[in-house]
Design a protein around this motif. Structure first.
Motif, mmCIF file in Angstrom:
data_model
loop_
_atom_site.group_PDB
_atom_site.id
_atom_site.type_symbol
_atom_site.label_atom_id
_atom_site.label_comp_id
_atom_site.label_asym_id
_atom_site.label_seq_id
_atom_site.Cartn_x
_atom_site.Cartn_y
_atom_site.Cartn_z
ATOM 1 N N GLU A 155 0.929 -1.130 0.085
ATOM 2 C CA GLU A 155 0.071 0.034 0.021
ATOM 3 C C GLU A 155 1.042 1.321 -0.062
ATOM 4 N N TRP A 172 1.506 5.350 0.939
ATOM 5 C CA TRP A 172 1.149 6.396 1.929
ATOM 6 C C TRP A 172 1.138 5.933 3.048
ATOM 7 N N SER A 173 1.451 4.764 3.458
ATOM 8 C CA SER A 173 1.262 4.018 4.963
ATOM 9 C C SER A 173 2.760 3.800 5.383
ATOM 10 N N LYS A 195 5.711 2.202 7.481
ATOM 11 C CA LYS A 195 6.016 1.099 8.310
ATOM 12 C C LYS A 195 7.254 1.101 8.923
ATOM 13 N N VAL A 255 8.230 3.659 3.298
ATOM 14 C CA VAL A 255 6.992 4.083 2.748
ATOM 15 C C VAL A 255 7.318 3.737 1.319
ATOM 16 N N ASN A 311 1.680 11.118 9.775
ATOM 17 C CA ASN A 311 2.139 11.280 8.461
ATOM 18 C C ASN A 311 1.506 12.461 7.725
ATOM 19 N N ALA A 322 -2.451 7.726 8.387
ATOM 20 C CA ALA A 322 -2.043 6.474 8.591
ATOM 21 C C ALA A 322 -1.675 6.120 10.000
ATOM 22 N N ARG A 323 -2.270 4.638 10.240
ATOM 23 C CA ARG A 323 -1.706 4.359 11.549
ATOM 24 C C ARG A 323 -0.283 3.535 11.352
ATOM 25 N N VAL A 324 0.738 3.857 12.085
ATOM 26 C CA VAL A 324 1.925 3.067 11.802
ATOM 27 C C VAL A 324 2.098 1.807 12.378
#
Lengths: 120, 120
Positions: free
Chosen positions: A17, A19-20, A22, A35, A105, A115-117
């Protein structure tokens, strides 16, 4: 997580995915995130922190209000705190982000791209 | 310095000495440094901070007291604060370091390999 070797390519293979970011490592109270991005993000700023982008693959444009910063593989840029920016990529980009833990973000903008990381 | 794009390869072309980190960007009170290493460093620790190594070229062994951590290109490792370590490289390695400003490369060990950090 942080006690082992982090292979960036292996980590990128674990998600698709955009724009999320990690989380892959911690350094004191800072976080190293990976990302994948493609398309346009949202204009936002981080009032309390600088934000580092290191591009590993592809070409990333960080739009600032007065200019565009274009980054290719092996190039990094630090967006100073408080400076509005909007990342954009025509093709997929793989990048490493560095910032203090807890940075959201989308900064002050919020919205659906927030986003939740996740740790990978 | 931090207001511009940093091209890692261009920066590496500016110096040749080993074990002498060069400052290329700041992020808040943290510093991004580039270093070329070859041979053996000294055993040392940083009592107050973690230290991140990201290898960009070559193979770096970070010797710990209980094991060796081997890093190739695109691999990173965070040495936790207080943990004794001694980097070693048979061939030349190019690496990126990340740590708070003011960290001395030889930590608690000092000695002739202690480097003054130059900005490039």
């Amino acid at each position: 997580m942080s006690e082992e070797v982090v292979d960036l390519e292996e980590k990128f293979a674990l998600f698709s995915e955009h724009w999320s970011p990690k989380l892959v490592a911690r350094l004191n109270d800072y976080e190293v995130k990976l990302v994948k991005v493609k398309g346009d993000f949202v204009w936002h700023r981080h009032e309390d922190t600088d934000e580092l982008f290191l591009v590993l693959d592809g070409q990333l444009t960080i739009q600032l209000r007065d200019r565009d910063v274009v980054l290719g593989p092996g190039q990094l840029f630090v967006v100073p705190r408080g400076v509005e920016h909007c990342p954009r990529a025509d093709g997929e980009v793989k990048a490493l982000l560095l910032e203090p833990q807890g940075v959201v973000n989308t900064g002050d903008a919020g919205g659906e791209l927030t986003a939740r990381v996740e740790t990978i």
